[in-house]
Write a protein that holds these residues in place. Sequence first.
Motif, PDB file in Angstrom:
ATOM      1  N   GLU A  22       0.841  -1.184   0.000  1.00 49.75           N
ATOM      2  CA  GLU A  22       0.000   0.000   0.000  1.00 49.75           C
ATOM      3  C   GLU A  22       0.885   1.245   0.000  1.00 49.75           C
ATOM      4  O   GLU A  22       2.075   1.193   0.301  1.00 49.75           O
ATOM      5  N   THR A  60      -0.507   8.269   2.443  1.00 47.18           N
ATOM      6  CA  THR A  60      -0.282   9.680   2.162  1.00 47.18           C
ATOM      7  C   THR A  60       0.648  10.280   3.221  1.00 47.18           C
ATOM      8  O   THR A  60       0.438  10.108   4.408  1.00 47.18           O
ATOM      9  N   THR A  87       4.772  11.707  -6.161  1.00 49.17           N
ATOM     10  CA  THR A  87       4.578  10.513  -6.979  1.00 49.17           C
ATOM     11  C   THR A  87       4.717  10.812  -8.470  1.00 49.17           C
ATOM     12  O   THR A  87       5.349  10.066  -9.216  1.00 49.17           O
ATOM     13  N   SER A  88       4.134  11.940  -8.901  1.00 45.24           N
ATOM     14  CA  SER A  88       4.207  12.267 -10.327  1.00 45.24           C
ATOM     15  C   SER A  88       5.648  12.509 -10.758  1.00 45.24           C
ATOM     16  O   SER A  88       6.058  12.130 -11.867  1.00 45.24           O
ATOM     17  N   GLN A 123       1.798   2.939  -9.983  1.00 47.82           N
ATOM     18  CA  GLN A 123       0.494   3.260 -10.544  1.00 47.82           C
ATOM     19  C   GLN A 123      -0.591   2.336  -9.998  1.00 47.82           C
ATOM     20  O   GLN A 123      -1.717   2.777  -9.722  1.00 47.82           O
ATOM     21  N   ARG A 124      -0.251   1.057  -9.844  1.00 45.50           N
ATOM     22  CA  ARG A 124      -1.244   0.099  -9.310  1.00 45.50           C
ATOM     23  C   ARG A 124      -1.631   0.438  -7.873  1.00 45.50           C
ATOM     24  O   ARG A 124      -2.767   0.208  -7.453  1.00 45.50           O
ATOM     25  N   GLN A 125      -0.668   0.978  -7.122  1.00 47.65           N
ATOM     26  CA  GLN A 125      -0.962   1.321  -5.729  1.00 47.65           C
ATOM     27  C   GLN A 125      -1.710   2.647  -5.619  1.00 47.65           C
ATOM     28  O   GLN A 125      -2.552   2.822  -4.751  1.00 47.65           O
ATOM     29  N   VAL A 126      -1.394   3.557  -6.542  1.00 47.39           N
ATOM     30  CA  VAL A 126      -2.079   4.853  -6.534  1.00 47.39           C
ATOM     31  C   VAL A 126      -3.477   4.726  -7.115  1.00 47.39           C
ATOM     32  O   VAL A 126      -4.447   5.281  -6.600  1.00 47.39           O
ATOM     33  N   THR A 127      -3.591   3.989  -8.235  1.00 43.23           N
ATOM     34  CA  THR A 127      -4.882   3.815  -8.913  1.00 43.23           C
ATOM     35  C   THR A 127      -5.103   2.323  -9.166  1.00 43.23           C
ATOM     36  O   THR A 127      -4.842   1.827 -10.269  1.00 43.23           O
ATOM     37  N   PRO A 128      -5.569   1.586  -8.151  1.00 43.49           N
ATOM     38  CA  PRO A 128      -5.768   0.139  -8.318  1.00 43.49           C
ATOM     39  C   PRO A 128      -6.739  -0.175  -9.462  1.00 43.49           C
ATOM     40  O   PRO A 128      -7.745   0.510  -9.644  1.00 43.49           O
ATOM     41  N   ALA A 131      -6.331   0.192 -12.621  1.00 43.76           N
ATOM     42  CA  ALA A 131      -6.188   1.001 -13.836  1.00 43.76           C
ATOM     43  C   ALA A 131      -5.416   0.230 -14.902  1.00 43.76           C
ATOM     44  O   ALA A 131      -4.551  -0.600 -14.598  1.00 43.76           O
TER      45      ALA A 131
END
Length: 454
Positions: free
Chosen positions: A40, A43, A126-127, A160-165, A167
């Motif tokens: 996970e 924040t 993150t970005s 990306q998978r952790q930020v937007t599961p 996707a």
Amino acid sequence: MNKAKLKNTVKAISVVMGLSVSILVAGFSTASFAQENGNERKTQRVPTLRGKVYEQLSRAQNAADAGKPKEAFSILDEVKDKASSMNSYELAMMYNFYGFIHYNLEQFDDAIASFEEVVKQQPIPTSFEQATLFSLAQLHMMRGNYDSTIEFIEKWEAIQRQVTPGADIPAKNLVLKAQAMYQKQDYAKASTYINAAVEQQENSAEGFQVDENWYVLQRAVYFELKQPEKVKDVLLKLVKQYEKPAYWIQLAGMYGELGDEKQQLAYMEIAYQMDYIATGSDIFNLSQLYYYHQIPFKAALLMESGMQQGKLTKDERNLTFLAQAWSFAKENEKAVPVMMAAAKLSKDGELDSQLAQTYLNMEKWQLAIESSLTALEKGNLRNEGTVHLVLGMAHFNLGDYTVALNELAEAEKHTSSRGMAKQWLKFVQTEQASTERLQAQLGSSEPSGNTYLP
């Protein structure tokens, strides 16, 4: 210093392989970011980029933009001397500037080392981290480090998978992985990735056109996998969407690979009508297709035009084929001078033998004899018996029965011409006997020399 100015000034750009342009922007305010924690990301607060550090980075940016990389590096080195007092975000931005300047100087290995330092600094936005990871993947791809390319792309995807599961993996990632797998000659995996990227783009709600290079890569993968039908399908898309001359020629070639010569000729004919048949090799290939499809006159005209335009050289191969096309088209008068020119360039007697047969068909007996003798003198004939057969037939038509019989006897010694030689031997012997009988009869009816006087 306001955010708008900062946004326009503090940036790092990576443009590699023509795939993307990533602009990384720093901010003064405290920002939230996702920090990896097992499976996970929770924040946390991102440290701020302080004004004092920003001013130094801005100076380095200005020096670099002014074409003074040494000065830019000197300023960054001054910043680096104070690294112990800098937070993770500031360090990441500093290394990002190092990487940016190294990249512009085409010092790609140094750029890679600097960008790798960027992602080691934690926490960072993150970005920012993802954009740097993607730039690293691109740079490693350019340097031929294909395993590293895949490694950094997959690190991007893990975030990306952790930020937007749930996707989807972006198409640009899939393409980059496909390129790396293609270079590793793992064509099956390359196919999986590029097919997914193309399908995603083709089915997108925005209706974006698939990038031409994606189709080119997909075609190359199918070609390596020996799937010509799929290569053909991709080329149909390229022809429809981009209409480049090369795609028409390649599409025609794939129909040839698939054994569909009619479609091959059809697409080559379309390409010709669109003035896409521009090179000597394409002209020769289309001429061969005309010849194969029983259209020798068009084959000859196209070959002749190619030579007149200087796109085809008047060498032995081209002249021989042109002569054959004219002969096939029953245009012997046009074939003869071309075949003579080709024969002069040839070290063996094969073309002289063909020229002799053409002269025989044109009933030019003496020229047939001369060309046959030249063919025998040069030698290295595929079928010497045929040359003797032509000599026998030409001498017969000139009334030289004895020479004709001798040449036909020579032709009979060769397997390939034996059957025809036997038939002609019988015929010539019969004709010789008939002629001799006729001459004897005419001789016996002549006056004896005794003259009767009234």
